[in-house]
Enzyme design. Sequence first.
Site, mmCIF file in Angstrom:
data_model
loop_
_atom_site.group_PDB
_atom_site.id
_atom_site.type_symbol
_atom_site.label_atom_id
_atom_site.label_comp_id
_atom_site.label_asym_id
_atom_site.label_seq_id
_atom_site.Cartn_x
_atom_site.Cartn_y
_atom_site.Cartn_z
ATOM 1 N N SER A 20 0.823 -1.216 0.000
ATOM 2 C CA SER A 20 0.000 0.000 0.000
ATOM 3 C C SER A 20 0.854 1.263 0.000
ATOM 4 O O SER A 20 0.596 2.200 -0.769
ATOM 5 C CB SER A 20 -0.955 -0.004 1.199
ATOM 6 O OG SER A 20 -0.227 -0.089 2.413
ATOM 7 N N TRP A 21 1.890 1.316 0.833
ATOM 8 C CA TRP A 21 2.690 2.536 0.916
ATOM 9 C C TRP A 21 3.626 2.669 -0.281
ATOM 10 O O TRP A 21 3.789 3.750 -0.833
ATOM 11 C CB TRP A 21 3.466 2.559 2.223
ATOM 12 C CG TRP A 21 4.250 3.820 2.480
ATOM 13 C CD1 TRP A 21 5.500 3.905 2.980
ATOM 14 C CD2 TRP A 21 3.820 5.183 2.285
ATOM 15 N NE1 TRP A 21 5.895 5.225 3.100
ATOM 16 C CE2 TRP A 21 4.874 6.030 2.680
ATOM 17 C CE3 TRP A 21 2.654 5.766 1.804
ATOM 18 C CZ2 TRP A 21 4.806 7.416 2.610
ATOM 19 C CZ3 TRP A 21 2.577 7.166 1.726
ATOM 20 C CH2 TRP A 21 3.638 7.972 2.133
ATOM 21 N N LYS A 116 9.366 2.197 8.264
ATOM 22 C CA LYS A 116 9.332 2.690 9.638
ATOM 23 C C LYS A 116 9.422 1.503 10.592
ATOM 24 O O LYS A 116 8.427 1.053 11.136
ATOM 25 C CB LYS A 116 8.056 3.500 9.887
ATOM 26 C CG LYS A 116 7.937 4.726 8.986
ATOM 27 C CD LYS A 116 6.640 5.475 9.211
ATOM 28 C CE LYS A 116 6.526 6.697 8.307
ATOM 29 N NZ LYS A 116 5.274 7.439 8.490
ATOM 30 N N GLY A 146 6.482 10.980 8.162
ATOM 31 C CA GLY A 146 5.467 11.994 8.402
ATOM 32 C C GLY A 146 4.098 11.374 8.587
ATOM 33 O O GLY A 146 3.940 10.145 8.590
ATOM 34 N N LYS A 201 6.306 6.123 17.035
ATOM 35 C CA LYS A 201 4.877 6.445 17.011
ATOM 36 C C LYS A 201 4.054 5.187 16.778
ATOM 37 O O LYS A 201 2.902 5.094 17.221
ATOM 38 C CB LYS A 201 4.578 7.534 15.968
ATOM 39 C CG LYS A 201 4.980 7.193 14.540
ATOM 40 C CD LYS A 201 3.923 6.417 13.775
ATOM 41 C CE LYS A 201 4.457 5.944 12.437
ATOM 42 N NZ LYS A 201 3.440 5.198 11.656
ATOM 43 N N ASN A 266 -1.080 -0.273 12.873
ATOM 44 C CA ASN A 266 -0.659 -0.471 14.259
ATOM 45 C C ASN A 266 -1.802 -0.205 15.224
ATOM 46 O O ASN A 266 -1.975 -0.927 16.206
ATOM 47 C CB ASN A 266 0.540 0.433 14.562
ATOM 48 C CG ASN A 266 1.765 0.025 13.763
ATOM 49 O OD1 ASN A 266 2.435 -0.942 14.073
ATOM 50 N ND2 ASN A 266 2.037 0.762 12.688
#
Length: 379
Positions: A20-21, A116, A146, A201, A266
């Site tokens: 997806s990313w 990430k 981001g 995060k 997540n």
Amino acid sequence: MSRRAEPAARPRVAVIGAGSWGTTFGKILADGGAHVTMWARRPELATEINEAKRNSGYLPGINLPRTMTATAHLSEALDGAEQVYLSIPSQALRENLKAVRALVEGTDAPLVSLMKGVEKRTGLRMSQVIEQELACDPARIAVASGPNLALEIAREQPTAAVISSISQDTADAVARRARNDYFRTFVNTDVIGTEFGGVLKNLIAVAIGIVDGVGYGENTKASIITRGLVEMTDFAVAQGAHPETLQGLAGLGDLIATCQSPLSRNNTAGRLLGQGYSFQDVVKQMNQTAEGLASVAPVLQLAREAGVEMPIVEQVKRVLDGTMKPRDIAPHLTTDDDTPKGERTQNGQAGGGGALWRSLQRTLDQFRHGGGRPSRDQP
């Protein structure tokens, strides 16, 4: 009569990984004027991208640009690429890079991490794994981070990101390529802070998902987010990051987006844990990788080595291990004793209501005023 100028050829870029990313970032690059070649592990996915201009398994309902193509052959994807973007699950990155190394040797193309995560076995950041496996100059490496939920961006909803490299020239070159009418990029040279912001995060988002799944309300979640930013800052600064970076897009901005959105993998994984599913059941239900689940253990190991307290992440690990009931999670209440404690971070650089407000203002200003120059994340 003078001849009309021929349109300049589109620069060629490669995106390794068609999840997806990776697909969303390919769309960002194509919409910004590049010709993008995606590498897809499965030939049938490459065929769908080429023929239907869709990636229905990861981005349902999204039409991809005509200037995006795909291949199942790494050599074809990397041929002539002026920039290379890597979007592979963090725990599989090292193995995949072994096949990439020979294909990028002898080039000076920037290598951009879209990932990430922290490697479980070594505790290394993704840029460090890239440097090791590709034996390249670290000045060629950049990272992107981001508040970037893939499906929202694929739908061309406006957002921003930060591109970081130890080389200002590399960061600038990537930022110029990775921008368009709906996606704005800022730059900094704090790779450590930018990468760890994206990693940490995810861990806080798992905690938010857990309490959401249990049924706790906004007070609980706001407390964990606020204290989570303190933990993130303490940890990152102990690793060599600038505290300001955690107050920018890669820190607070990403934290807000990931914690509050049902699109966050997540957050979803945490919510399933909060509803009583075991860790193994959560992994089975997730059709995409939730990087935070794999990063908990290596982050805690690094925190212990640096003498940093991370009660939120500690309690997430206990829930994952099955040694704590999700309903008992209250990491923002954890203290060593009953002595009142101040809000500021261990490193003394940020924290408290004033610092949190300044952090929020910084992020909002980056969205509102593209021409502004925050101290670290510069356009």
